[in-house]
Design a protein around this motif. Structure first.
Motif, PDB file in Angstrom:
ATOM      1  N   GLY A 149      23.565  50.262  62.976  1.00 30.94           N
ATOM      2  CA  GLY A 149      23.893  48.845  62.810  1.00 30.94           C
ATOM      3  C   GLY A 149      24.191  48.168  64.137  1.00 30.94           C
ATOM      4  N   THR A 150      24.358  48.954  65.201  1.00 34.10           N
ATOM      5  CA  THR A 150      24.662  48.356  66.512  1.00 34.10           C
ATOM      6  C   THR A 150      23.398  47.781  67.143  1.00 34.10           C
ATOM      7  N   GLU A 151      23.597  47.105  68.257  1.00 29.49           N
ATOM      8  CA  GLU A 151      22.460  46.518  68.989  1.00 29.49           C
ATOM      9  C   GLU A 151      21.457  47.595  69.362  1.00 29.49           C
ATOM     10  N   GLN A 173      10.356  41.677  72.563  1.00 28.67           N
ATOM     11  CA  GLN A 173      11.769  41.287  72.509  1.00 28.67           C
ATOM     12  C   GLN A 173      12.580  42.020  73.578  1.00 28.67           C
ATOM     13  N   GLU A 223      18.188  40.343  60.941  1.00 26.80           N
ATOM     14  CA  GLU A 223      18.104  41.428  61.932  1.00 26.80           C
ATOM     15  C   GLU A 223      17.029  41.122  62.969  1.00 26.80           C
ATOM     16  N   ASN A 224      15.901  40.569  62.501  1.00 27.88           N
ATOM     17  CA  ASN A 224      14.845  40.175  63.427  1.00 27.88           C
ATOM     18  C   ASN A 224      15.339  39.113  64.406  1.00 27.88           C
ATOM     19  N   LEU A 262      17.583  40.562  67.001  1.00 27.82           N
ATOM     20  CA  LEU A 262      16.835  41.243  68.066  1.00 27.82           C
ATOM     21  C   LEU A 262      16.388  40.213  69.107  1.00 27.82           C
ATOM     22  N   ALA A 263      15.906  39.063  68.597  1.00 25.88           N
ATOM     23  CA  ALA A 263      15.424  38.015  69.499  1.00 25.88           C
ATOM     24  C   ALA A 263      16.574  37.408  70.301  1.00 25.88           C
ATOM     25  N   ARG A 304      18.922  38.887  71.526  1.00 25.84           N
ATOM     26  CA  ARG A 304      19.311  39.804  72.603  1.00 25.84           C
ATOM     27  C   ARG A 304      18.169  40.091  73.572  1.00 25.84           C
ATOM     28  N   ARG A 305      17.122  39.297  73.483  1.00 20.12           N
ATOM     29  CA  ARG A 305      16.000  39.492  74.399  1.00 20.12           C
ATOM     30  C   ARG A 305      16.464  39.341  75.840  1.00 20.12           C
ATOM     31  N   GLY A 361      25.126  44.876  65.617  1.00 19.66           N
ATOM     32  CA  GLY A 361      23.817  44.274  65.829  1.00 19.66           C
ATOM     33  C   GLY A 361      23.671  42.830  65.409  1.00 19.66           C
ATOM     34  N   MET A 410      11.814  33.109  66.875  1.00 22.74           N
ATOM     35  CA  MET A 410      12.320  34.230  67.667  1.00 22.74           C
ATOM     36  C   MET A 410      11.923  34.098  69.136  1.00 22.74           C
TER      37      MET A 410
END
Lengths: 320, 264
Positions: A165-167, A185, B101-102, B105-106, B108-109, B118, B161
């Motif tokens: 669940g973390t980054e 990404q 979640e997607n 992720l974006a 944290r690009r 997350g 994203m």
């Protein structure tokens, strides 16, 4: 007829019931191994065959450390570390040297056979007695082994639930799902693959260490076929989890059912032994089960839409 | 914002399949430039975008984004500067992961991904807000798996994203080509809105000449791995499809005839 009758009369139901708890205990340990397989097979989308080697490595390292006086808890921790390193080597063979993942795993597993023998002083097996050492888990006390196994499983599932669940864990899952998107990404997918393979094999070696303590010896062949048993556990667990809980199954639930899959596998194994079938047939039996379960999603799709079906539907109208 | 100098790339060198995809390309984009890229099949449009994104190393030349020479960086490192939307709607998103979640992720690009959770609560509120702008109802399905979305929805999500953190450069590689005309129109509208709002420096490859003319402040045409036409400002706003076809036949000569169908 008398042969059949005497066969059945020789089977004692009590005998089976008596053996079931041991099956559960072993299933829990192999369930941990299956959690490792889950990381590569389901999350990273790689079939990693290193596990056959790292399971034995876990046992070898644990037993040798314990008989040289190291605390059994510390011993399995070191075993886990050994598995992490072996998994990372598979990952590096794959990402840095461009060897296909499946071959990289086979190479690591093959090399580990020699390494595992070397760890055990070039003997095929090494015993560790629960009478002499305070082992973490032992088949001598099955109820306690089940409790210890359950605690291990609960802690590991907890940690996995947290980590994925973390980054970093999310980045690892994304790598398995869509590498191209992951790169776009900003995720270093090679690092993620190495990390995933390391974590997976760390878990497998931990399970190997527990299995060796449970059975009281480490064997260079103990991991043979581990990948298939792991896959069996993952798949059986998924099918049952899906059937019982369906969409309500969250990630922790999925992991729990992987362990349930491991337990069921060992219960079936116990049953096979109880029926006095040759346990050597178990590998054939396991392979067939895994093949069937792997084929089910495909065959289900075929049942909905296939050329055969299309031909049948079409014939109904025109060809007459 | 982007300076490409003498960039070349040859695929399969030394084999019968040798193909010089980029031939000493030069291109400079100013901040806020929205450049549409047209050209026939094999002209080098997508190759140029891939060279900028760092999908593979170029053979020669240099690529500088916002003052930083990225020629030696792999794609995942350049991702900090670049937002990308691909032709295939399946490419830009992770199907087995949730919408939020997607987006996380974006978000944290280009940042270091550590052991923090997350997707945070505060983020979810921002995601909801941004999804509302797409006007696709995705804000109410944030925990749905992306695999359940349609191609258009996935492409819109990929666009969100790619631009979630303002990129120095937005690369759109025929990002509406795989969609039906109506959906393509919607995604293009969303693109226009985002690019205008954030004043994004953008390269958009398209096979549709009308789109190439209608969008952006600059239009370049590529042929045989080179930029052969660069029209901007006033001149571009007066451009018609006929002009473009005429221009192209003039510069590219005979070969254009075979490309006409594709470009039209």
């Amino acid at each position: 007829m008398s042969a059949v009758a005497s066969y059945f009369s020789s089977l004692s139901l009590l005998g089976l019931l008596g053996r079931l708890p041991a099956g559960v205990a072993q299933g829990l340990i192999w369930g941990i191994m299956a959690l490792g397989v889950y990381v590569t097979f389901r999350l990273l989308d790689v079939a990693d065959l290193s596990v056959d080697g790292t399971f034995s490595t876990g046992g070898a390292v644990t037993v040798m450390l314990i008989i040289s006086g190291v605390n059994p808890w510390l011993a399995i921790l070191v075993a886990m570390l050994a598995g992490l390193i072996a998994g990372a080597i598979t990952g590096l063979l794959h990402t840095k040297l461009g060897i296909p993942a499946i071959l990289a795993g086979i190479l690591t597993q093959y090399a580990l056979y020699s390494i595992n023998l070397a760890i055990m002083g070039f003997k095929a097996n090494q015993a560790v007695s629960v009478d002499k050492y305070a082992l973490v888990i032992s088949g001598r006390n099955v109820p306690l082994a089940i409790v210890v196994g359950l605690i291990f499983v609960a802690v590991i599932i907890g940690i996995m639930y947290w980590f994925f669940g973390t980054e970093m864990g999310s980045a690892l899952r994304a790598t398995g799902c869509n590498p191209q998107m992951s790169k776009a990404q900003g995720i270093n997918i090679n690092s993620m693959k190495v990390m995933g393979l390391a974590l997976s094999n760390g878990l497998v070696a931990l399970a190997g260490g527990l299995a060796a303590q449970y059975s009281g010896f480490a064997d260079v062949n103990s991991g043979r076929g581990a990948i298939v048993i792991g896959l069996a556990a993952v798949i059986i667990g998924e099918v049952i989890g899906e059937a019982l809980l369906g969409k309500r199954l969250n990630f922790a639930g999925k992991l729990a059912f992987v362990v349930v899959g491991g337990i069921l596998y060992y219960l079936v194994y116990t049953l096979v032994l109880w029926l006095k079938l040759d346990s050597n047939l178990m590998k054939l039996f396991t392979a067939v089960i895994v093949a069937i379960f792997l084929a089910v999603p495909y065959l289900k799709g075929q049942a909905k839409t296939s050329f055969k079906k299309a031909a049948k539907n079409g014939n109904g109208k025109e060809a007459k | 914002m982007l300076t490409i100098t003498d960039v070349s790339k040859t695929f399969n060198p030394g084999t019968v399949n040798e193909k010089r995809a980029l031939n000493k390309v030069n291109l400079t984009l100013n901040e806020g430039d929205f450049v549409t890229v047209i050209g026939g099949n094999g002209a080098g449009k997508s190759t140029m975008l891939n060279a900028i994104a760092g999908v593979w190393p170029v053979d020669e030349g240099s690529i500088v984004i916002d003052g930083e020479d990225v020629t030696g960086l792999p794609d995942y490192k350049r991702a900090a500067l670049i937002g990308r939307v691909f032709q295939d709607p399946m490419t830009g998103t992770a199907a087995t992961m949730e919408i939020e979640e997607n987006l996380a992720l974006a978000a944290r690009r280009g940042k270091i991904r550590g052991l923090k959770w997350g997707v945070t609560k505060a983020e979810k509120a921002v995601f909801r807000e941004k999804l509302q702008i797409l006007n696709l109802g995705l804000e109410d399905r944030m925990t749905a798996k992306v695999g359940l979305l349609s191609g258009g929805q996935r492409q819109a999500l990929t666009l969100l994203m790619a631009t979630f953190q303002k990129p120095k450069l937005l690369l759109l590689d025929e990002h509406t080509a795989a969609l039906d005309p109506k959906t393509a129109e919607k995604v293009l509208e969303a693109t226009e809105r985002v690019v205008q709002r954030d004043n994004l420096t953008t390269l958009m490859v398209t096979h549709n000449m009308k789109d190439a003319i209608a969008h952006g402040n600059r239009l370049i045409m590529m042929n045989e791995g080179k930029v052969i036409l660069d029209i901007r400002g006033e001149e571009k706003s007066k451009l018609t499809v006929e002009d473009l076809l005429h221009q192209f036949s003039k510069v590219a000569g005979e070969e254009f005839v075979s490309d006409k169908a594709i470009l039209g």
